[in-house]
Motif scaffolding. Sequence first.
Motif, PDB file in Angstrom:
ATOM      1  N   SER A   6       0.828  -1.206   0.000  1.00 60.50           N
ATOM      2  CA  SER A   6       0.000   0.000   0.000  1.00 60.50           C
ATOM      3  C   SER A   6       0.866   1.262   0.000  1.00 60.50           C
ATOM      4  O   SER A   6       0.534   2.250  -0.665  1.00 60.50           O
ATOM      5  CB  SER A   6      -0.941   0.004   1.211  1.00 60.50           C
ATOM      6  N   LEU A   7       1.993   1.209   0.736  1.00 57.02           N
ATOM      7  CA  LEU A   7       2.902   2.353   0.750  1.00 57.02           C
ATOM      8  C   LEU A   7       3.475   2.601  -0.640  1.00 57.02           C
ATOM      9  O   LEU A   7       3.605   3.751  -1.073  1.00 57.02           O
ATOM     10  CB  LEU A   7       4.039   2.110   1.744  1.00 57.02           C
ATOM     11  N   TYR A   8       3.801   1.511  -1.346  1.00 53.70           N
ATOM     12  CA  TYR A   8       4.272   1.649  -2.731  1.00 53.70           C
ATOM     13  C   TYR A   8       3.256   2.412  -3.572  1.00 53.70           C
ATOM     14  O   TYR A   8       3.597   3.357  -4.289  1.00 53.70           O
ATOM     15  CB  TYR A   8       4.529   0.267  -3.346  1.00 53.70           C
ATOM     16  N   GLY A   9       1.987   2.001  -3.493  1.00 51.59           N
ATOM     17  CA  GLY A   9       0.953   2.659  -4.280  1.00 51.59           C
ATOM     18  C   GLY A   9       0.773   4.116  -3.890  1.00 51.59           C
ATOM     19  O   GLY A   9       0.586   4.985  -4.749  1.00 51.59           O
ATOM     20  N   PHE A  10       0.845   4.379  -2.594  1.00 50.45           N
ATOM     21  CA  PHE A  10       0.697   5.753  -2.096  1.00 50.45           C
ATOM     22  C   PHE A  10       1.820   6.645  -2.630  1.00 50.45           C
ATOM     23  O   PHE A  10       1.578   7.743  -3.134  1.00 50.45           O
ATOM     24  CB  PHE A  10       0.696   5.748  -0.578  1.00 50.45           C
ATOM     25  N   LEU A  11       3.066   6.160  -2.526  1.00 46.27           N
ATOM     26  CA  LEU A  11       4.217   6.945  -2.978  1.00 46.27           C
ATOM     27  C   LEU A  11       4.243   7.063  -4.497  1.00 46.27           C
ATOM     28  O   LEU A  11       4.582   8.133  -5.041  1.00 46.27           O
ATOM     29  CB  LEU A  11       5.517   6.306  -2.487  1.00 46.27           C
ATOM     30  N   LYS A  12       3.894   5.999  -5.191  1.00 43.21           N
ATOM     31  CA  LYS A  12       3.915   5.997  -6.653  1.00 43.21           C
ATOM     32  C   LYS A  12       3.013   7.076  -7.231  1.00 43.21           C
ATOM     33  O   LYS A  12       3.279   7.633  -8.305  1.00 43.21           O
ATOM     34  CB  LYS A  12       3.510   4.608  -7.149  1.00 43.21           C
ATOM     35  N   ASN A  13       1.943   7.389  -6.524  1.00 39.95           N
ATOM     36  CA  ASN A  13       0.989   8.377  -7.031  1.00 39.95           C
ATOM     37  C   ASN A  13       1.217   9.784  -6.493  1.00 39.95           C
ATOM     38  O   ASN A  13       0.347  10.640  -6.620  1.00 39.95           O
ATOM     39  CB  ASN A  13      -0.448   7.926  -6.738  1.00 39.95           C
ATOM     40  N   GLN A  14       2.389  10.020  -5.903  1.00 38.12           N
ATOM     41  CA  GLN A  14       2.737  11.395  -5.536  1.00 38.12           C
ATOM     42  C   GLN A  14       3.317  12.112  -6.761  1.00 38.12           C
ATOM     43  O   GLN A  14       4.438  12.615  -6.766  1.00 38.12           O
ATOM     44  CB  GLN A  14       3.723  11.407  -4.369  1.00 38.12           C
ATOM     45  N   ARG A  15       2.507  12.116  -7.794  1.00 40.39           N
ATOM     46  CA  ARG A  15       2.879  12.782  -9.054  1.00 40.39           C
ATOM     47  C   ARG A  15       2.148  14.114  -9.090  1.00 40.39           C
ATOM     48  O   ARG A  15       1.063  14.229  -9.658  1.00 40.39           O
ATOM     49  CB  ARG A  15       2.495  11.918 -10.248  1.00 40.39           C
ATOM     50  N   TYR A 128      -5.654  -6.889  -4.081  1.00 41.84           N
ATOM     51  CA  TYR A 128      -5.193  -5.950  -5.092  1.00 41.84           C
ATOM     52  C   TYR A 128      -6.069  -4.700  -5.105  1.00 41.84           C
ATOM     53  O   TYR A 128      -5.567  -3.572  -5.226  1.00 41.84           O
ATOM     54  CB  TYR A 128      -5.177  -6.599  -6.480  1.00 41.84           C
ATOM     55  N   GLY A 129      -7.370  -4.896  -4.961  1.00 45.47           N
ATOM     56  CA  GLY A 129      -8.262  -3.739  -4.896  1.00 45.47           C
ATOM     57  C   GLY A 129      -7.950  -2.853  -3.704  1.00 45.47           C
ATOM     58  O   GLY A 129      -8.006  -1.623  -3.798  1.00 45.47           O
ATOM     59  N   TYR A 130      -7.603  -3.472  -2.561  1.00 50.63           N
ATOM     60  CA  TYR A 130      -7.273  -2.703  -1.356  1.00 50.63           C
ATOM     61  C   TYR A 130      -5.992  -1.892  -1.560  1.00 50.63           C
ATOM     62  O   TYR A 130      -5.945  -0.691  -1.261  1.00 50.63           O
ATOM     63  CB  TYR A 130      -7.099  -3.647  -0.165  1.00 50.63           C
ATOM     64  N   THR A 131      -4.942  -2.551  -2.072  1.00 51.11           N
ATOM     65  CA  THR A 131      -3.682  -1.829  -2.281  1.00 51.11           C
ATOM     66  C   THR A 131      -3.842  -0.752  -3.344  1.00 51.11           C
ATOM     67  O   THR A 131      -3.257   0.333  -3.237  1.00 51.11           O
ATOM     68  CB  THR A 131      -2.552  -2.792  -2.673  1.00 51.11           C
ATOM     69  N   ARG A 132      -4.651  -1.037  -4.361  1.00 48.25           N
ATOM     70  CA  ARG A 132      -4.907  -0.031  -5.398  1.00 48.25           C
ATOM     71  C   ARG A 132      -5.656   1.166  -4.820  1.00 48.25           C
ATOM     72  O   ARG A 132      -5.459   2.308  -5.242  1.00 48.25           O
ATOM     73  CB  ARG A 132      -5.693  -0.656  -6.552  1.00 48.25           C
ATOM     74  N   SER A 133      -6.524   0.905  -3.838  1.00 46.83           N
ATOM     75  CA  SER A 133      -7.259   2.007  -3.222  1.00 46.83           C
ATOM     76  C   SER A 133      -6.290   2.970  -2.530  1.00 46.83           C
ATOM     77  O   SER A 133      -6.518   4.177  -2.499  1.00 46.83           O
ATOM     78  CB  SER A 133      -8.291   1.481  -2.217  1.00 46.83           C
ATOM     79  N   TRP A 134      -5.181   2.429  -1.983  1.00 46.75           N
ATOM     80  CA  TRP A 134      -4.184   3.307  -1.367  1.00 46.75           C
ATOM     81  C   TRP A 134      -3.453   4.135  -2.417  1.00 46.75           C
ATOM     82  O   TRP A 134      -2.995   5.250  -2.135  1.00 46.75           O
ATOM     83  CB  TRP A 134      -3.208   2.502  -0.518  1.00 46.75           C
ATOM     84  N   SER A 135      -3.350   3.602  -3.631  1.00 48.80           N
ATOM     85  CA  SER A 135      -2.813   4.411  -4.722  1.00 48.80           C
ATOM     86  C   SER A 135      -3.694   5.622  -4.962  1.00 48.80           C
ATOM     87  O   SER A 135      -3.206   6.745  -5.172  1.00 48.80           O
ATOM     88  CB  SER A 135      -2.712   3.577  -6.003  1.00 48.80           C
ATOM     89  N   LYS A 136      -5.004   5.389  -4.925  1.00 53.35           N
ATOM     90  CA  LYS A 136      -5.936   6.483  -5.181  1.00 53.35           C
ATOM     91  C   LYS A 136      -5.984   7.460  -4.006  1.00 53.35           C
ATOM     92  O   LYS A 136      -6.148   8.670  -4.197  1.00 53.35           O
ATOM     93  CB  LYS A 136      -7.332   5.918  -5.463  1.00 53.35           C
ATOM     94  N   ILE A 137      -5.842   6.932  -2.793  1.00 50.15           N
ATOM     95  CA  ILE A 137      -5.731   7.837  -1.643  1.00 50.15           C
ATOM     96  C   ILE A 137      -4.469   8.687  -1.783  1.00 50.15           C
ATOM     97  O   ILE A 137      -4.474   9.900  -1.518  1.00 50.15           O
ATOM     98  CB  ILE A 137      -5.712   7.036  -0.324  1.00 50.15           C
TER      99      ILE A 137
END
Length: 411
Positions: A6-15, A128-137
């Motif tokens: 989830s941290l990966y997804g969160f950081l990846k979307n700091q664009r 996967y849906g849960y970790t992806r949701s952290w990308s969107k957060i």
Amino acid sequence: MIKRFSLYGFLKNQRYFEPFIVLYFLELGLSFTEIGLLVAFREICINLIEVPSGALADIWGRRRCMVVSFAAYIFSFALFAAARSFAGLFPPLFLFAAGEAFRTGTHKAIIFTWLRLEGRTPEKARVYGYTRSWSKIGSAVSIVFATLFVFFARDYRIVFLLSIPPYAVGIVNFLLYPAALDGRAASAPAPGDVWRHLARTIHRTAAEKPLRRLVAESMGFEGIFRAVKDFIQPLIASAALALPLAAGLDDTRRTALLVGLVYVVLHLGSAAASRRAHVMAERAGGEERASRLLWRNALVLYAALAAFLYAGVTAAAVVLFVFLHLLQNVWRPLLVSRFDAFADERSGATVLSIENQAKTISTMLVAPAVGLAVDLVRRRGIGGEFWPVGIAGAVVALFFVWTGARRGSLN
């Protein structure tokens, strides 16, 4: 590990540049045709690197490939900030494409390997849906910062530079992943192993009808969406200038405020949609039936989008773009889960990279064509400015609704 994923997804979307990228291109004086050509160049580069990178991840080590990915992003952001012309945008786009190619498919394969090791494979859509949701957060949080950065700096370039630190932290996160998630062979691979592994996986993907269908669906849904999704930015800019929103502010600040508001709603909604994707599959009676339902919804949304854009109803078009983003974030976890059902452990990253390559081909072809069509209708004053965007999506969705109905009737 779910927290680290989830941290990966969160950081990846700091664009922080993402909600302003098209506006930045327009500020440099680019036409929509040139923007479409830039998108096509990016997709071509992703296409050239994508499948070999997936095979390399399966053979050489997935964590290493993720580190290479984030390093390429960092250099890309620095060059974007330094660009001053159309030609100057090609080097950062190449590096960005390299980052995308080494990332997409690889991290999903890491997640699915961990699920298999933990005996939790049936939970793949939910996890996967849960970790992806952290990308969107992460996207929603990044929008708040991006809005503040642009509001106070009144310069789109700064958001590229400020995107670098989160990606540096992301590299540290990858280095803490356990080695068991690399999925590597026990012995060091020979130079030809990557290409033989790639050839076997491509042959299997082409030979199996369910995989061929999934690749085609990805090209249709994901490819078109990626080609048209950023048209929401000039629409929001037009709405910001037309509304009495903070009328005392300059155009850049007014646009930044409305972009921030819309994108926060968009990404928080997308996080919820992604997290609940497995619920829709359960209620629809399976992932295949849920996917057919999503195609029908996409047809309705794209057709309505074309109508509102032709009529020049900007606010309604922005709302429909938001709903398309929500739909895509239900679609994506289901599609990835459907792919994983046909991929074995040793070829997981490669199959998903083939899928990503296929949708980049679609985006590569559609983006310049839609950009050219938008420039054409703008010059000739044929209806509203962006209605070809909706037409492109509606035509593709209609095809898959029709073929999906035929497949359903044969079952």
